[in-house]
Scaffold this active site. Structure first.
Site, PDB file in Angstrom:
ATOM      1  N   GLN A   1       0.901  -1.201   0.126  1.00 48.63           N
ATOM      2  CA  GLN A   1       0.016   0.013  -0.023  1.00 48.63           C
ATOM      3  C   GLN A   1       0.831   1.265  -0.141  1.00 48.63           C
ATOM      4  O   GLN A   1       0.585   2.241  -0.939  1.00 48.63           O
ATOM      5  CB  GLN A   1      -1.038  -0.102   1.287  1.00 48.63           C
ATOM      6  CG  GLN A   1      -1.857   1.120   1.278  1.00 48.63           C
ATOM      7  CD  GLN A   1      -2.910   1.125  -0.051  1.00 48.63           C
ATOM      8  OE1 GLN A   1      -3.530   0.079  -0.140  1.00 48.63           O
ATOM      9  NE2 GLN A   1      -2.669   1.990  -0.702  1.00 48.63           N
TER      10      GLN A   1
ATOM     11  N   HIS B   1     -53.522  17.287  -8.181  1.00 52.95           N
ATOM     12  CA  HIS B   1     -52.963  16.022  -7.944  1.00 52.95           C
ATOM     13  C   HIS B   1     -54.210  15.070  -7.622  1.00 52.95           C
ATOM     14  O   HIS B   1     -54.733  14.147  -8.055  1.00 52.95           O
ATOM     15  CB  HIS B   1     -52.170  15.703  -6.478  1.00 52.95           C
ATOM     16  CG  HIS B   1     -50.564  16.207  -6.817  1.00 52.95           C
ATOM     17  ND1 HIS B   1     -50.232  17.380  -7.299  1.00 52.95           N
ATOM     18  CD2 HIS B   1     -49.608  15.403  -6.830  1.00 52.95           C
ATOM     19  CE1 HIS B   1     -48.981  17.375  -7.511  1.00 52.95           C
ATOM     20  NE2 HIS B   1     -48.426  15.968  -7.020  1.00 52.95           N
TER      21      HIS B   1
ATOM     22  N   ASP C   1      -5.675  -6.451  -5.981  1.00 55.15           N
ATOM     23  CA  ASP C   1      -5.411  -5.432  -6.866  1.00 55.15           C
ATOM     24  C   ASP C   1      -5.618  -5.637  -8.475  1.00 55.15           C
ATOM     25  O   ASP C   1      -5.891  -4.786  -9.249  1.00 55.15           O
ATOM     26  CB  ASP C   1      -4.189  -4.959  -6.777  1.00 55.15           C
ATOM     27  CG  ASP C   1      -4.223  -4.186  -5.245  1.00 55.15           C
ATOM     28  OD1 ASP C   1      -5.331  -3.637  -4.710  1.00 55.15           O
ATOM     29  OD2 ASP C   1      -2.927  -3.640  -4.867  1.00 55.15           O
TER      30      ASP C   1
ATOM     31  N   GLU D   1     -10.282   1.321   3.335  1.00 51.23           N
ATOM     32  CA  GLU D   1     -10.601   0.892   1.801  1.00 51.23           C
ATOM     33  C   GLU D   1     -10.217  -0.565   1.789  1.00 51.23           C
ATOM     34  O   GLU D   1     -10.998  -1.414   1.441  1.00 51.23           O
ATOM     35  CB  GLU D   1      -9.703   1.679   1.151  1.00 51.23           C
ATOM     36  CG  GLU D   1      -9.786   1.458  -0.335  1.00 51.23           C
ATOM     37  CD  GLU D   1      -8.658   2.199  -1.057  1.00 51.23           C
ATOM     38  OE1 GLU D   1      -7.722   2.509  -0.699  1.00 51.23           O
ATOM     39  OE2 GLU D   1      -8.721   2.130  -2.601  1.00 51.23           O
ATOM     40  N   HIS D   2      -9.089  -1.040   2.232  1.00 49.54           N
ATOM     41  CA  HIS D   2      -8.550  -2.488   2.160  1.00 49.54           C
ATOM     42  C   HIS D   2      -8.608  -2.807   3.702  1.00 49.54           C
ATOM     43  O   HIS D   2      -7.710  -2.328   4.645  1.00 49.54           O
ATOM     44  CB  HIS D   2      -7.324  -2.481   1.534  1.00 49.54           C
ATOM     45  CG  HIS D   2      -7.371  -1.884   0.326  1.00 49.54           C
ATOM     46  ND1 HIS D   2      -6.606  -0.817  -0.097  1.00 49.54           N
ATOM     47  CD2 HIS D   2      -7.704  -2.636  -1.028  1.00 49.54           C
ATOM     48  CE1 HIS D   2      -6.768  -0.623  -1.298  1.00 49.54           C
ATOM     49  NE2 HIS D   2      -7.483  -1.615  -2.086  1.00 49.54           N
TER      50      HIS D   2
ATOM     51  N   HIS E   1       2.320   2.991  -3.190  1.00 51.30           N
ATOM     52  CA  HIS E   1       1.508   3.750  -4.161  1.00 51.30           C
ATOM     53  C   HIS E   1       1.694   5.159  -4.306  1.00 51.30           C
ATOM     54  O   HIS E   1       1.782   5.735  -5.376  1.00 51.30           O
ATOM     55  CB  HIS E   1       0.012   3.174  -3.898  1.00 51.30           C
ATOM     56  CG  HIS E   1      -0.669   2.263  -4.456  1.00 51.30           C
ATOM     57  ND1 HIS E   1      -0.681   2.156  -5.773  1.00 51.30           N
ATOM     58  CD2 HIS E   1      -0.988   1.154  -3.829  1.00 51.30           C
ATOM     59  CE1 HIS E   1      -1.021   0.875  -6.130  1.00 51.30           C
ATOM     60  NE2 HIS E   1      -1.420   0.236  -5.176  1.00 51.30           N
TER      61      HIS E   1
END
Lengths: 428, 428
Positions: free
Chosen positions: B258, B419, B360, B326-327, B261
């Site tokens: 991670q 209506h 991934d 996220e993960h 990145h």
């Protein structure tokens, strides 16, 4: 009101103008809204108190910040029995429709032995904005709150402005019926900010839904990403496709049921019969003076109303998709034939006996729908707006032995050596 | 890197700071982006040409606006066979997972005779942004493009910056494999603007997805509502829950996969064994100097890395939900026990043999996931991001006779006489 005919030489230009007309107010409130959001974020309850005094003219300390849930229950009990029955019928039908929407979890193990799937869960807390004034509709409370409760949201927080401290008892009754957990006497961008950021008094929520004025809509737009929101909503619209076998009075009422919502609403009739179009227009003029909402409905119809004459009802399909209407009424024989060909519409009302108003109140499907051509990419409110999906993956040693070399090759190509290392370590 | 222990007296304050740390860049690009959007909207291709020359340093007229699809096919054919096999395996697995996501239409007729349901359809056209430079990943092309194609999107348009005219052949190969329909050499906010508004050359799309820098993300945010977008994305993160039975080297590689990145990525380890934590930290230090991505990975780990010691692994559940990662990797025996209790996570990797890197690339589930605690309310990319739901309703005379009185009562209570009239007209 404009009249178009697909056979006119200027049709394309005029129809394109109709498609492009966004009917949005020109007011750019984005800076004012940003300032309110920043103030509520920094100052919390003090900012909310001050802004409520300024915009809604009441002192939260004096009127009370929250409406007691007992007061909501009392409002429900005090309802006229016919009205209460109607609200309960609506709540039951909306609940049934949305229960069927609940997504199923999924899980599979593939031939390689990789287990994977997805699991749905509700957000912990959701906020529901309910406007004061003209748009304080109990039906809107039901349509926004019930999907949240059906999704399984534990804490559903309603925010509603109470100008001068006054609150609509019908809204409170609907909140009681829908199971709203908190009701706050706060409106405007400051209410949305309090929901998103939280304050000392108000715990933050994860998703915010519900209609509102330009300030509320802009506040939601600016906070999108910090919280989930339902959709950016604009003026509402209906497109009625009707053949000459319809009663012009019925169709006129349908067009005006949209027009009476707001001066920026839009009602469009498409028909293949010029004489029928004339008779609908006459019926609109007859009906308008009988309405307590005449002023709003007339402003909408005269400014944004449109009648489109087509050579064949089949020609409406391409026009419908370009307009991607929020509401589409197909008042024709065998409406399924047209419906099967339409790609973009928020909600469709099929046949001669399905006025939009039935769907507004108690058909079952949600009445919160994508406006302003957003049906090209967006859907009506649903339980999914209050849920999220967690995907999962599980490999055993054999599975990663199978997939690992490809992952290592891709990690190498992307220049990510730790990715490769994390896979390689597990290949024994 | 920070170390926390749930038993420390300052744990809550320090963990709260970890939760609140958004790791976003401070740069406020909103005004610059708004100016670019306005210019592309007003000037179209001329603005795109000028901005591309200025920001990417190439002349679109000279390099060509589009990459020929034949060039994409040629890039695919020219791939090293092992890499091509890996990309194809990934594409096949991603396709299979997303096919299972396709939503079913629904239809029912209730006891009253009301027919209702919902029908799903794909957007007509979608745009896919693919960054240049560090984040030009073929895996990202597959993960964004395949769900669109599986959803049934007819026209899938890729935008990618080609600084100096250069383009990554792996990205082109992935585009060919995923069935992208158009590839434009345009990047930045101007690419997003061209997708949303359209220009003379570029037809507009209905939804825009894909990762990008702060300018691209802000452009998508500002255009949300005019088009659909996938999500507001921030820096990426992983949370690894690991017991002492794990190999520290495996877990260190996962954390660094991670971290490599981006310098703003975040890697967090939670464990119940202080000695194991020490060994992982040592393994990180051993692995870092071996990585070509050391500089980025070290910056991320040293600035944002965290090791959280808990008394019992069951204590991680509440902490996980607050971080809504996220993960989430659950490198423990019987990961299902923890997984069943976790509510908020984008994607979960179960057991000791499922490093995030497998997901991934080619596990199957999407790698585009909600970051920055957005898993509280948001989901990973799916076919639903490229589809919308049209609800429908059909009453016959008997059905409206049954529902009509309640609708009329509600319309009366809401002060909407047209209506009521539209329903009353149909009660014979």
């Amino acid at each position: 009101m404009i009249r178009l005919d697909t056979r006119d030489s200027d049709f394309e230009a005029r129809f394109a103008a109709l498609v492009d007309d966004r009917r949005d107010s020109d007011a750019d409130v984005s800076r004012d809204v940003a300032a309110i959001l920043a103030r509520v974020r920094a100052e919390g309850d003090a900012a909310v108190t001050d802004l409520t005094a300024r915009f809604d003219g009441h002192d939260l300390e004096a009127t009370g910040w929250q409406v007691d849930l007992g007061e909501c229950q009392a409002a429900l009990k005090a309802l006229d029995p016919e009205l209460r029955g109607a609200l309960e019928l609506a709540a039951d039908r909306i609940t049934a429709y949305h229960k069927a929407q609940r997504p199923a979890d999924s899980e599979t193990t593939d031939a390689v032995g990789v287990r994977m799937g997805a699991r749905w869960s509700a957000v912990d807390a959701a906020g529901l904005y309910v406007p004061g004034g003209r748009a304080a509709y109990p039906s809107s409370v039901l349509m926004n709150a019930i999907p949240a409760k059906v999704a399984g949201v534990g804490r559903l927080v309603m925010m509603t402005p109470t100008p001068g401290g006054e609150i609509n008892p019908l809204v409170l009754a609907a909140a009681a019926l829908a199971g709203v957990d908190e009701v706050w006497r706060i409106g405007g961008a400051q209410a949305v900010a309090a929901l998103a950021y939280g304050t000392d008094r108000i715990a933050p929520v994860d998703a915010i839904v519900g209609p509102g004025n330009a300030w509320v809509a802009e506040a939601k737009r600016q906070l999108y990403g910090r919280v989930g929101i339902d959709m950016v909503a604009g003026p509402s619209e209906i497109l009625v496709v009707a053949d000459s076998e319809n009663d012009p009075d019925w169709i006129a009422a349908d067009l005006l049921s949209q027009a009476e919502h707001d001066p920026t609403s839009q009602s469009i009739l498409m028909t293949d019969d010029a004489n029928f179009a004339d008779r609908v227009i006459e019926a609109v003029e007859r009906l308008l003076p009988t309405l307590a909402t005449e002023k709003v409905a007339r402003a909408s119809w005269e400014t944004y109303g449109a009648v489109v004459l087509v050579a064949d009802l089949g020609d409406t399909v391409g026009l419908i998709d370009r307009l991607a209407p929020e509401h589409l009424e197909l008042a024709v024989n065998e409406p399924e034939i047209l419906f099967a060909r339409v790609r973009h519409a928020g909600s469709v009302f099929l046949g001669r006996h399905t006025p939009e108003a039935i769907g507004d109140y108690l058909g079952g499907p949600n009445h919160v729908l994508p406006t302003g051509r957003r049906a090209r990419f967006a859907s009506g409110l649903s339980v999914l707006d209050f849920m999220k999906r967690t995907s999962f993956l599980q490999c055993d040693a054999a599975a990663i032995a199978h997939l690992g070399p490809a992952a290592i090759a891709l990690a190498g190509a992307e220049g990510l050596p730790a990715h490769a290392a994390s896979v390689r370590a597990r290949l024994s």
